[in-house]
Design an enzyme around this catalytic site. Sequence first.
Site, PDB file in Angstrom:
ATOM      1  N   SER A  19       0.832  -1.206   0.000  1.00  0.00           N
ATOM      2  CA  SER A  19       0.000   0.000   0.000  1.00  0.00           C
ATOM      3  C   SER A  19       0.865   1.254   0.000  1.00  0.00           C
ATOM      4  O   SER A  19       2.066   1.200   0.288  1.00  0.00           O
ATOM      5  CB  SER A  19      -0.914   0.026   1.240  1.00  0.00           C
ATOM      6  OG  SER A  19      -1.913  -0.968   1.171  1.00  0.00           O
ATOM      7  N   SER A  66      -7.917   1.052  -3.794  1.00  0.00           N
ATOM      8  CA  SER A  66      -8.052   0.976  -2.339  1.00  0.00           C
ATOM      9  C   SER A  66      -6.692   0.950  -1.658  1.00  0.00           C
ATOM     10  O   SER A  66      -6.553   1.398  -0.517  1.00  0.00           O
ATOM     11  CB  SER A  66      -8.848  -0.277  -1.952  1.00  0.00           C
ATOM     12  OG  SER A  66      -8.122  -1.455  -2.253  1.00  0.00           O
ATOM     13  N   SER A  67      -5.667   0.445  -2.354  1.00  0.00           N
ATOM     14  CA  SER A  67      -4.324   0.338  -1.776  1.00  0.00           C
ATOM     15  C   SER A  67      -3.584   1.660  -1.727  1.00  0.00           C
ATOM     16  O   SER A  67      -2.563   1.782  -1.042  1.00  0.00           O
ATOM     17  CB  SER A  67      -3.477  -0.658  -2.588  1.00  0.00           C
ATOM     18  OG  SER A  67      -4.082  -1.921  -2.606  1.00  0.00           O
ATOM     19  N   THR A  68      -4.076   2.656  -2.467  1.00  0.00           N
ATOM     20  CA  THR A  68      -3.340   3.921  -2.590  1.00  0.00           C
ATOM     21  C   THR A  68      -4.186   5.137  -2.242  1.00  0.00           C
ATOM     22  O   THR A  68      -3.788   6.266  -2.513  1.00  0.00           O
ATOM     23  CB  THR A  68      -2.797   4.069  -4.028  1.00  0.00           C
ATOM     24  OG1 THR A  68      -3.879   3.989  -4.964  1.00  0.00           O
ATOM     25  CG2 THR A  68      -1.786   2.986  -4.348  1.00  0.00           C
ATOM     26  N   LYS A  70      -5.146   6.361   0.912  1.00  0.00           N
ATOM     27  CA  LYS A  70      -5.000   6.194   2.354  1.00  0.00           C
ATOM     28  C   LYS A  70      -4.287   7.380   2.996  1.00  0.00           C
ATOM     29  O   LYS A  70      -3.435   8.004   2.365  1.00  0.00           O
ATOM     30  CB  LYS A  70      -4.203   4.915   2.646  1.00  0.00           C
ATOM     31  CG  LYS A  70      -4.823   3.628   2.095  1.00  0.00           C
ATOM     32  CD  LYS A  70      -3.881   2.455   2.245  1.00  0.00           C
ATOM     33  CE  LYS A  70      -4.456   1.176   1.667  1.00  0.00           C
ATOM     34  NZ  LYS A  70      -5.439   0.535   2.529  1.00  0.00           N
ATOM     35  N   CYS A 104      -4.954  -0.481   8.635  1.00  0.00           N
ATOM     36  CA  CYS A 104      -4.291  -0.941   7.418  1.00  0.00           C
ATOM     37  C   CYS A 104      -3.030  -1.689   7.847  1.00  0.00           C
ATOM     38  O   CYS A 104      -2.085  -1.080   8.358  1.00  0.00           O
ATOM     39  CB  CYS A 104      -3.920   0.211   6.491  1.00  0.00           C
ATOM     40  SG  CYS A 104      -2.965  -0.321   5.045  1.00  0.00           S
ATOM     41  N   LYS A 278     -14.118  -7.038   5.511  1.00  0.00           N
ATOM     42  CA  LYS A 278     -13.601  -7.535   4.243  1.00  0.00           C
ATOM     43  C   LYS A 278     -14.320  -8.832   3.890  1.00  0.00           C
ATOM     44  O   LYS A 278     -14.859  -9.515   4.754  1.00  0.00           O
ATOM     45  CB  LYS A 278     -12.100  -7.809   4.328  1.00  0.00           C
ATOM     46  CG  LYS A 278     -11.258  -6.610   4.717  1.00  0.00           C
ATOM     47  CD  LYS A 278     -11.370  -5.477   3.716  1.00  0.00           C
ATOM     48  CE  LYS A 278     -10.409  -4.339   4.053  1.00  0.00           C
ATOM     49  NZ  LYS A 278     -10.629  -3.157   3.202  1.00  0.00           N
ATOM     50  N   SER A 309     -11.416  -5.498  -1.522  1.00  0.00           N
ATOM     51  CA  SER A 309     -11.155  -4.299  -0.732  1.00  0.00           C
ATOM     52  C   SER A 309     -11.770  -3.095  -1.426  1.00  0.00           C
ATOM     53  O   SER A 309     -11.497  -2.854  -2.605  1.00  0.00           O
ATOM     54  CB  SER A 309      -9.646  -4.081  -0.565  1.00  0.00           C
ATOM     55  OG  SER A 309      -9.390  -2.925   0.221  1.00  0.00           O
ATOM     56  N   HIS A 314      -8.495  -7.215  -4.503  1.00  0.00           N
ATOM     57  CA  HIS A 314      -7.208  -6.625  -4.148  1.00  0.00           C
ATOM     58  C   HIS A 314      -6.107  -7.222  -5.014  1.00  0.00           C
ATOM     59  O   HIS A 314      -6.136  -8.405  -5.356  1.00  0.00           O
ATOM     60  CB  HIS A 314      -6.913  -6.885  -2.675  1.00  0.00           C
ATOM     61  CG  HIS A 314      -5.831  -6.037  -2.096  1.00  0.00           C
ATOM     62  ND1 HIS A 314      -4.500  -6.385  -2.184  1.00  0.00           N
ATOM     63  CD2 HIS A 314      -5.868  -4.856  -1.425  1.00  0.00           C
ATOM     64  CE1 HIS A 314      -3.768  -5.467  -1.576  1.00  0.00           C
ATOM     65  NE2 HIS A 314      -4.573  -4.524  -1.110  1.00  0.00           N
ATOM     66  N   MET A 318      -4.410  -7.509   1.683  1.00  0.00           N
ATOM     67  CA  MET A 318      -4.373  -6.514   2.745  1.00  0.00           C
ATOM     68  C   MET A 318      -3.670  -7.119   3.963  1.00  0.00           C
ATOM     69  O   MET A 318      -3.878  -8.301   4.272  1.00  0.00           O
ATOM     70  CB  MET A 318      -5.785  -6.083   3.122  1.00  0.00           C
ATOM     71  CG  MET A 318      -6.617  -5.573   1.955  1.00  0.00           C
ATOM     72  SD  MET A 318      -7.362  -6.894   0.968  1.00  0.00           S
ATOM     73  CE  MET A 318      -8.747  -7.338   2.005  1.00  0.00           C
TER      74      MET A 318
END
Length: 394
Positions: A19, A66-68, A70, A104, A278, A309, A314, A318
């Site tokens: 992430s 979703s991973s970026t 945040k 996270c 999740k 996610s 994903h 996660m």
Amino acid sequence: MTHKPQIRIPATYMRGGTSKGVFFRLQDLPDAAQMPGAARDALLLRVIGSPDPYGKQIDGMGGATSSTSKAVIIDKSSKPDHDVDYLFGQVSIDKPFVDWSGNCGNLSAAVGPFAISAGLVDASRIPRDGVAIVRIWQANIGKTIIAHVPMTDGAVQETGDFELDGVTFPAAEVQLEFMDPAAEEEGAGGSMFPTGNLVDDLEVPGVGTLQATMINAGIPTIFVNADAIGYTGTELQDAINGDEKALAMFETIRAHGALRMGLIRHLDEIATRQHTPKIAFVAKPADYVSSSGKPIKAGDVDLLVRAMSMGKLHHAMMGTAAVAIGTAAAIPGTLVNLAAGGGEREAVRFGHPSGILRVGAEAALVGGEWAVKKAVMSRSARVLMEGWVRVGAV
């Protein structure tokens, strides 16, 4: 016409695990944003570039996944025997809200390095060379994380030869211990299995009755069997993320699972709770080719897991869901444990879209209920950019 200039706020853009996010020291935020509430949320939305009806976050620091998408806020801890408080915000891409309901796990790997570099850890606790132990209070879920941060010549070591599937370049290894990872979610009574069962029959209108393991560990997670919903567990993102019918099915399962877990009171509440719970699907080991083209052999993993996610499959896994996987795998009879072959185990290797991840957890029956003292996994982290983030009117 008079125009207000942008404000600039000290910030660090960091990768943690698979992430990325924008990290702030609490005291560097504008006064109104130092407290939880609308002002803080509005600021972080603008920093990340949300809400964006185009879904690209072009006018912000987010990466449109979703991973970026945040943000992280770190402060010296007021908790005894802790160094820093860590607050995580999952910023919606296309809607005007920040979800504060969970942690996270990937960005947890960057908290210790950031805290040391930002001067938030007492210097007496930091060795010039070796490993610094950073005691982190995860404020979203009220849990302790212990980060083992490598140090070289008085500075955080970021380069190294530790390879993490889903991350292109090697870096220094950061080991994380998630202490007592069973999440104490509101409505779940603090129980690892909020329904009281290792496996439930979950009735989902339009889908059917699915076997499900619903667990609060690391992050609330709903596990179902891949074959029960028409999958093999070898899928990559393209197989699911372009299928609107499939995405709607997963969201429906997630909503009904959340209701059974006591995380929401009404199904329509799930729309404002994108980050938790999740939903993931599991399968027995099989050969497949990862998203990077790397062959994954069935003999190299104990099971296959794919997780959703923020409404999408994903690209890897996660970190908090990995804790849930490790915890569930250690408890005989859960769907995760059965997919891995059943029996007792202290670690599990699972295949995800980008490759393989190993996570350890030790489970024990205490007073008739399952308990896990800690879950352990390794990640890496590094600073991508540091300086100031500029923000227009919010």
